[in-house]
Enzyme design. Structure first.
Site, mmCIF file in Angstrom:
data_model
loop_
_atom_site.group_PDB
_atom_site.id
_atom_site.type_symbol
_atom_site.label_atom_id
_atom_site.label_comp_id
_atom_site.label_asym_id
_atom_site.label_seq_id
_atom_site.Cartn_x
_atom_site.Cartn_y
_atom_site.Cartn_z
ATOM 1 N N HIS A 72 1.140 -1.347 0.044
ATOM 2 C CA HIS A 72 -0.220 -0.042 0.033
ATOM 3 C C HIS A 72 0.812 1.324 -0.069
ATOM 4 O O HIS A 72 0.625 2.217 -0.704
ATOM 5 C CB HIS A 72 -0.786 0.083 1.258
ATOM 6 C CG HIS A 72 -1.835 -1.135 1.292
ATOM 7 N ND1 HIS A 72 -1.827 -1.956 2.405
ATOM 8 C CD2 HIS A 72 -2.985 -1.402 0.527
ATOM 9 C CE1 HIS A 72 -2.893 -2.782 2.384
ATOM 10 N NE2 HIS A 72 -3.497 -2.417 1.123
ATOM 11 N N ASP A 128 -3.812 -7.442 -7.185
ATOM 12 C CA ASP A 128 -5.386 -7.687 -7.471
ATOM 13 C C ASP A 128 -5.323 -7.546 -8.986
ATOM 14 O O ASP A 128 -5.994 -6.989 -9.704
ATOM 15 C CB ASP A 128 -6.299 -7.057 -6.710
ATOM 16 C CG ASP A 128 -6.093 -7.077 -5.299
ATOM 17 O OD1 ASP A 128 -6.704 -8.222 -4.570
ATOM 18 O OD2 ASP A 128 -5.009 -6.546 -4.827
ATOM 19 N N SER A 163 0.327 -8.735 1.535
ATOM 20 C CA SER A 163 -1.153 -8.690 1.728
ATOM 21 C C SER A 163 -1.686 -8.668 3.046
ATOM 22 O O SER A 163 -0.967 -9.288 3.997
ATOM 23 C CB SER A 163 -1.601 -10.021 1.221
ATOM 24 O OG SER A 163 -3.189 -10.321 1.619
#
Ligand code: AMP
Length: 275
Positions: free
Chosen positions: A28, A141, A176
Site C-alpha cells: 500500500h 489484484d 497482503s
C-alpha cells in the site's frame, strides 16, 4: 469529502486517490508514494467494503489498525484520509451496482460471486466522492485492475488509472493484509505461490508454449506443500482474461492463482512471456 474535492479542483489542484481496505503494508505504501509523485493532493481511502465480501468470507475478522494506518499515511505524505463507515456509503434503500460483465466472470469472479460487482460499485462511488484525476491500483489484484480499467473506459470516467507492480517479501510472498492470518508454518509454505509462478515463468523462457504444461509446472510446486490447497491456477490473456491454450510469441498473458491455507485465501499472479 466531495465538497473538499470540489474546492481543490476549483483551485486547479491535482488529486490522486489510493483506495484500500486499510491495515496498510509496504505494498500500500508503495502505491501511496506513486500517487504522491503524481499529484498535489494525495487522498487515501480506507473502507472495508461489505458488498465485495461473500457469505462466510472474512468481513467480520478483516484486520484493522486505524491508528497505525494514520501514522503510516502521514509518513507517506498523505494529505487526506477518507474513511467512511458502511452506513454512510450504503444508506437505506441503496440498490445500484456496476457490473463489468465478462471480465468479472472467470478466476476469482467464478469463486466469489458478486465480488467484482461490489468492487466496481465501490470504486465508482470512491471516484465520484474523491474526484481524483489519478487513481493508483496494484497488480497484485490483477483481475480487479482489469475490471476497473474496463469500467473506467466503458463508463467514460474521467480518471487516469495507474497500475503498480506487485510488492513482495524478500522470499517472494506478495504482501497482503491477509498474510497476518497465516500460522508460522503456513507463512513458510506460502512462498510456494511465488515459486510456482517462477517455475512456470522459467519453463516459458526455455521455450515451452503449451498452457497446460505451464500451469502444471506451477501446480506441482504448490502441491508439494501439504498445507496448500489450490483454488485455481490459470493462464489467461492479460487484457481480456480469456483462456489461452498456447503462449504465442509476443502475446500478453498472465498466470493467475488462488491458494487456500486453512481458511485463508491468497492470490498472486505473474506475466509470462516467451523470452
Ligand atoms: P487492499 O487493501 O488489499 O484492498 O488493497 C488496496 C490496493 O493495494 C489495491 O489496489 C491492491 O492491488 C494494492 N495492493 C495490495 N497488496 C499489494 C502488493 N503486495 N503489491 C502491490 N499492490 C498491492
Amino acid at each position: 469529502m466531495q465538497a473538499r474535492a470540489d474546492d481543490l479542483r476549483r483551485d486547479g489542484v491535482v488529486i490522486a486517490l489510493v483506495p484500500t481496505m486499510g491495515f496498510l503494508h509496504d505494498g500500500h505504501l508503495a502505491l501511496l508514494r506513486e500517487g504522491r509523485a503524481r499529484c498535489d493532493e494525495l487522498v487515501l481511502s480506507i473502507f472495508v467494503n461489505p458488498t465485495q465480501f461473500g457469505e462466510g468470507e472474512d468481513l467480520d475478522r478483516y484486520p484493522r489498525d486505524e491508528a497505525g494506518d494514520l501514522d503510516k499515511a502521514q509518513r507517506c505524505g498523505v494529505d487526506t484520509v477518507f474513511a467512511p463507515d458502511a452506513g454512510s456509503m450504503y444508506e437505506p434503500g441503496y440498490q445500484t451496482y456496476v457490473s463489468v460483465r465478462h471480465l468479472s466472470e472467470p478466476l476469482c469472479g467464478a469463486r466469489r460471486p458478486g465480488h467484482f460487482d461490489g468492487v466496481a460499485s465501490v470504486v465508482t462511488k470512491l471516484l465520484n466522492i474523491c474526484k481524483p484525476q489519478v487513481a493508483v491500483f496494484g497488480e497484485k489484484d490483477y483481475q480487479q485492475l482489469a475490471v476497473i480499467r474496463r469500467m473506467v473506459i466503458d463508463l467514460s470516467i474521467d480518471v487516469e488509472v495507474v497500475r503498480y507492480p506487485i510488492v513482495r517479501e524478500p522470499d517472494g510472498l506478495a504482501l497482503s493484509s491477509r498474510n497476518r492470518y497465516l500460522s508460522d508454518s503456513e507463512r513458510a509454505s506460502a512462498t510456494c505461490l511465488f515459486q510456482g509462478l517462477e517455475a512456470a515463468r522459467n519453463l516459458a523462457h526455455t521455450g515451452e508454449r503449451d498452457a497446460a504444461k505451464l500451469v502444471t509446472a506451477c501446480r506441482e510446486v504448490i502441491e508439494r506443500e501439504p498445507e496448500a490447497r489450490i483454488d485455481y491456477v490459470e493462464l489467461r490473456d492479460a487484457t481480456t482474461l480469456e483462456t489461452v491454450d498456447r503462449l504465442e510469441p509476443g502475446a500478453q498473458v498472465v498466470l493467475a492463482l488462488a491458494v487456500f491455507f486453512s481458511d485463508t485465501r491468497l492470490i498472486d499472479n505473474a506475466r509470462l512471456s516467451t523470452k
